[in-house]
Design an enzyme around this catalytic site. Structure first.
Site, PDB file in Angstrom:
ATOM      1  N   SER A   1      68.175 -61.862  25.427  1.00 50.36           N
ATOM      2  CA  SER A   1      67.511 -62.280  24.209  1.00 50.36           C
ATOM      3  C   SER A   1      68.074 -63.554  23.586  1.00 50.36           C
ATOM      4  CB  SER A   1      67.584 -61.152  23.176  1.00 50.36           C
ATOM      5  OG  SER A   1      68.930 -60.892  22.782  1.00 50.36           O
TER       6      SER A   1
ATOM      7  N   SER B   1      71.954 -59.742  27.253  1.00 52.08           N
ATOM      8  CA  SER B   1      71.367 -60.872  26.526  1.00 52.08           C
ATOM      9  C   SER B   1      72.249 -62.106  26.407  1.00 52.08           C
ATOM     10  CB  SER B   1      70.948 -60.422  25.128  1.00 52.08           C
ATOM     11  OG  SER B   1      69.881 -59.508  25.212  1.00 52.08           O
TER      12      SER B   1
ATOM     13  N   LYS C   1      72.250 -67.953  16.757  1.00 52.31           N
ATOM     14  CA  LYS C   1      71.120 -67.143  17.189  1.00 52.31           C
ATOM     15  C   LYS C   1      70.506 -66.440  15.982  1.00 52.31           C
ATOM     16  CE  LYS C   1      70.131 -63.219  20.303  1.00 52.31           C
ATOM     17  NZ  LYS C   1      70.726 -62.291  21.291  1.00 52.31           N
TER      18      LYS C   1
END
Length: 497
Positions: free
Chosen positions: A151, A175, A75
């Site tokens: 996210s 997230s 990520k």
């Protein structure tokens, strides 16, 4: 290896093939890249393709690593991979290149994982949807018009689409669990302090942020947590290690559990979507059929206190993130450096006082004590992950009137009016009404997981969320594996190929 063969295996399965000599790490990477080239233009999951770096990693893999050769993605938020970009969803960081590996990344290397790209995330991870201005939206592989959540939306999209069997994720308000639910994956937010955020960070968002993964199978998540957890120098928390590896828990049946469930919306004037209610009720029936004691309970916290406690920390930490960006840029932040909402959230953070922030932390402690009392009676709390199925891309963006009002505030500099502003409250409530459950575990530090339990009539996945006692990931893995066996989900795949 063909695409069909690759898609039949999770990370542990691919690693087993490598150990047996049935496939090489290079062949696995070739297959992953072929899938990425085919599907990523449609889902926008990988925003930094780093294929050459992946091939270099293949040549340097540790010989006996447990996940040797398995393709993997990082990520693009808070995870430093030396020599590669990290943008955090923000255009002003376009020249930033990491100088060191995060401890998390070091442990992934030691596990034998092969990184070949970084995944999309909203700016600074602030939104429960992945639509950064800098890189554009990620698209849900189950239906390209819909959100991946956020996210960790880019990571979840890549795993759901079959590019990789697992990818990194992090969670400061939901997230990991929100994208897992939106994309039909398993996602567990570990206990606070279980996984190091070092070397640059001790804790983030007052202890709300933790790192983890999104996976297709429970056993992959269990092994990854085994490999990634543990104290590192400078960490602010030292928590008890599990009695045995989490991977062993996957093969152990859970004891009879007492589980309280609720489909009540924490904001009583909002309703939970019928599909999200069905998912929880379906999970409750399955749990009872497996011998667990399940009963309906009221939401065990005060919703007003809940909102009051999270907002000062959220806006204050956003303000601090912009100060950090300013320091890196060597100049004051300008409005064009960040998205308008990020700018205004940061300015709101400057309106709140240090006393507001400290008071919010007191409320977090109250909430932790409240949940500890709840768990004296119940092993787990079962709720929806979200109050609605995955939303359409753009649905939670500001409407035209809100944009006009917020731009006026930005232009005039009337930031003192942000606190208590109707338009700010409207935007905040719209977002929170969508994800009213997930931030609980971030404030308390508890482990919490999303399990795919239901698909809508238009084939969108919906997860259910279990939240447990501090440090009891072992119990949660046992239950998750039992549910996975009773109602498998990994074979369900979006039709992108």
């Amino acid at each position: 290896m063909t695409t069909a063969e690759y898609l039949n295996y999770d990370a542990i399965g691919l690693a087993q093939l490598v150990r047996q000599g049935d496939v090489t790490p290079r062949e696995l990477l070739n297959t992953a890249l072929a899938i990425a080239e085919k599907v990523n233009p449609r889902i926008n999951a990988i925003i930094h393709p780093l294929y050459e770096e992946g091939y270099k990693m293949v040549e340097e893999l540790p010989a006996e690593a447990p996940l040797r050769g398995v393709p993997f993605l990082l990520k693009d938020l808070a995870l430093e991979w030396a020599g590669t970009p990290m943008r955090s969803g923000n255009k002003a960081y376009y020249k930033y290149v990491s100088s060191v590996d995060s401890y998390y990344v070091e442990r992934c290397r030691a596990a034998g994982l092969v990184f070949f790209g970084k995944t999309n995330t909203p700016e600074f991870g602030l939104n429960p949807f992945t639509e950064p201005t800098a890189f554009g939206p990620s698209h849900n592989p189950w239906n390209l018009d819909y959100s991946t959540g956020g996210s960790s939306g880019g990571s979840a999209a890549a795993v759901a689409a079959g590019i990789v069997p697992a990818a990194t994720a992090s969670d400061g308000g939901g997230s990991i669990r929100i994208p897992a639910s939106c994309c039909g994956l398993f996602g567990l937010k570990p206990t606070r302090g279980r996984v190091s955020l070092g070397p640059h960070v001790g804790e983030a968002w007052g202890g709300a942020v933790v790192s983890g993964s999104v996976t297709r199978t429970v056993r992959d998540s269990a092994l990854l947590l085994d490999l990634l957890s543990g104290y590192a120098p400078g960490d602010p928390y030292v928590i008890q290690a599990p009695e045995r590896p989490y991977l062993q828990e996957v093969d152990a049946a859970p004891e009879k559990l007492r589980i309280g469930f609720s489909t009540q919306h924490p904001l009583s004037w909002h309703k939970v979507d019928a599909d999200c209610v069905r998912a929880v009720e379906k999970a409750a029936r399955l749990l009872m059929s497996l011998g667990h004691e399940v009963e309906e309970v009221s939401i065990p916290f005060n919703p007003e206190m809940f909102l009051e406690a999270f907002l000062p920390v959220f806006v204050g930490e956003t303000s601090a993130a912009l100060r950090h960006l300013s320091k890196w840029l060597g100049r004051p932040i300008q409005k064009g450096d960040v998205e308008m909402n990020t700018w205004l959230i940061a300015k709101l953070g400057e309106v709140y006082t240090a006393a507001d922030y400290a008071h919010a932390q007191y409320r977090w402690n109250e909430l932790s004590r409240t949940m500890a009392t709840f768990h004296q009676q119940y092993d787990l709390l079962l709720t929806p992950v979200m109050a609605r199925p995955p939303i359409r891309i753009g649905e939670l963006q500001n409407n035209a009137q809100e944009n006009m009002m917020l731009k006026l505030l930005q232009t005039t500099g009337g930031y003192s009016f942000l606190k208590g502003s109707k338009v700010v409250e409207q935007v905040a409530e719209r977002t929170f009404s969508y994800i009213p459950y997930t931030t609980l575990a971030n404030m308390t530090g508890q482990p919490s997981m999303s399990i795919p339990m239901h698909w809508t009539q238009n084939n969108l996945p919906i997860g259910v969320m279990f939240t447990g006692r501090m440090g009891e990931e072992s119990l949660m893995f046992r239950l998750a594996a039992q549910l996975e066996q009773a109602q498998p989900w990994a074979h369900q795949r979006p039709n992108l190929m």
